[in-house]
Design an enzyme around this catalytic site. Structure first.
Site, PDB file in Angstrom:
ATOM      1  CG  HIS A   1      -7.794  -4.550   5.556  1.00 22.19           C
ATOM      2  ND1 HIS A   1      -8.962  -5.567   5.694  1.00 22.19           N
ATOM      3  CD2 HIS A   1      -7.754  -3.830   6.476  1.00 22.19           C
ATOM      4  CE1 HIS A   1      -9.947  -4.981   6.696  1.00 22.19           C
ATOM      5  NE2 HIS A   1      -9.089  -4.165   7.032  1.00 22.19           N
TER       6      HIS A   1
ATOM      7  NE  ARG B   1       0.656   0.756 -10.213  1.00 24.53           N
ATOM      8  CZ  ARG B   1       0.002   1.539 -11.211  1.00 24.53           C
ATOM      9  NH1 ARG B   1       0.354   1.444 -12.362  1.00 24.53           N
ATOM     10  NH2 ARG B   1      -1.125   2.383 -10.852  1.00 24.53           N
TER      11      ARG B   1
ATOM     12  CE  LYS C   1       1.403   1.955 -16.667  1.00 26.57           C
ATOM     13  NZ  LYS C   1       2.041   2.730 -15.607  1.00 26.57           N
TER      14      LYS C   1
ATOM     15  CG  ASP D   1      -6.275   0.562  10.771  1.00 24.14           C
ATOM     16  OD1 ASP D   1      -7.190  -0.118  11.394  1.00 24.14           O
ATOM     17  OD2 ASP D   1      -6.364   1.577  10.238  1.00 24.14           O
TER      18      ASP D   1
ATOM     19  CB  THR E   1     -13.338   1.599 -16.288  1.00 24.53           C
ATOM     20  OG1 THR E   1     -12.164   2.020 -16.619  1.00 24.53           O
ATOM     21  CG2 THR E   1     -13.949   2.564 -15.201  1.00 24.53           C
TER      22      THR E   1
END
Length: 312
Positions: free
Chosen positions: A57, A164, A197, A52, A217
């Site tokens: 993806h 990440r 970070k 799925d 952001t």
């Protein structure tokens, strides 16, 4: 935001030089949903979380993160590089995978009290995973030895899709292991963002490092700008005749080559998925796999502060 990977990688010199096994410890690609099958378990049970989400993806995102620079931004040139990197990924092995299935939360509300097997459309005793954590390897000059961790699951604690990238520790550390590893985080949803970070000096008279971030952001930087969702963009691509975001036949074949042996083994042996509570963050066994095989180090020292509350 996924499309931004191409610009971020190939339009910034700072990333071009460090985007390899010399600087990067591991890469984690995560997709989390805070809801279960919601009565559609009969459909989901035929496919499971691997088919799925992961095989398509997440592997698409991995190929964009890992591919080499295309000769142009032409769709075919980009897809050529994606296929090239997928061909260097060995078949996924069972020892590099953790699977889980959510159970009801007795302290939850509404659907949270229902586990996957409580869905009346799900066959009794189904072993279909609703959570999976897998570690892939890429056998090429750029990425040899760098684990790529794919994590996805339903009925978890939040809605999140992110990339990440964790960097290696600073050699010759003079701060007595007081610095966490740098991370570049690309948050796809919700609230699209790119942030880094880093360690800086803690305010005051001391000389102690503290984790903070360089934050982009999108809703703050591009306030008022319309940002189409993924399917809006894909429909527009269809009308424009652009194939940059669509999978080519050879790319699809490579994706199935990587996952099909594992899927066949799961269907044949039917191992029991590890249960996890609806609304939890996932499995401790997955965290252990990320640390042991994926080399991921979770510092638990970083605290996110919403930059929209600060005044410039």
């Amino acid at each position: 935001m996924v499309q931004n990977l191409i610009v971020l990688r190939f339009a910034n010199q700072i990333f071009k030089r460090i985007w390899n096994r010399d600087s990067i410890e591991c890469v984690m690609i995560t997709f989390k949903e805070p809801f279960g099958t919601q009565g559609r378990g009969g459909y989901f049970d035929e496919f499971g979380i691997i088919r799925d989400v992961m095989q398509n993806h997440l592997l698409q995102i991995l190929s964009l993160v890992a591919m080499d620079s295309p000769v142009s931004k032409n769709a075919e040139e980009i897809r050529n590089e994606k296929v090239k990197v997928l061909r260097t990924i060995p078949e996924l092995k069972m020892q590099d995978v953790v699977i889980g299935q959510y159970v009801g939360n007795p302290n939850g509300q509404g659907d949270e009290k229902l586990g996957y097997l409580d869905d009346p459309t799900v066959p009794a005793g189904s072993t279909t995973p609703t959570f999976c954590c897998a570690v892939l390897k890429i056998k090429n000059e750029r990425w040899d030895g760098v684990p790529f961790i794919l994590k996805s699951g339903k009925a978890l604690n939040e809605r999140k899709a992110e990339i990440r990238i964790q960097f290696k520790e600073v050699p010759g550390d003079i701060f007595d292991n007081g610095c966490a590893k740098n991370e570049l985080v690309i948050r796809v949803q919700p609230d699209e963002a790119v942030y880094m970070k880093i360690s800086t000096k803690k305010p005051g008279m001391n000389f102690n490092p503290v984790e903070t971030e360089l934050d982009l952001t999108y809703k703050h930087r591009y306030e008022g700008e319309y940002m189409p969702d993924a399917y809006e963009r894909l429909i527009l691509d269809v009308f424009l005749g652009s194939q940059i975001n669509f999978v080519r036949t050879d790319e699809l074949a490579e994706a199935w080559r990587i996952f099909t042996p594992l899927l066949h083994q799961l269907e044949k042996e039917k191992p029991k998925p590890i249960p996890y509570v609806y609304g939890s963050r996932g499995l401790a066994e997955a965290d252990e796999l990320c640390t042991r095989v994926g080399k991921y180090n979770y510092s638990n020292t970083y605290v996110w502060k919403d930059s929209s509350k600060s005044k410039i």
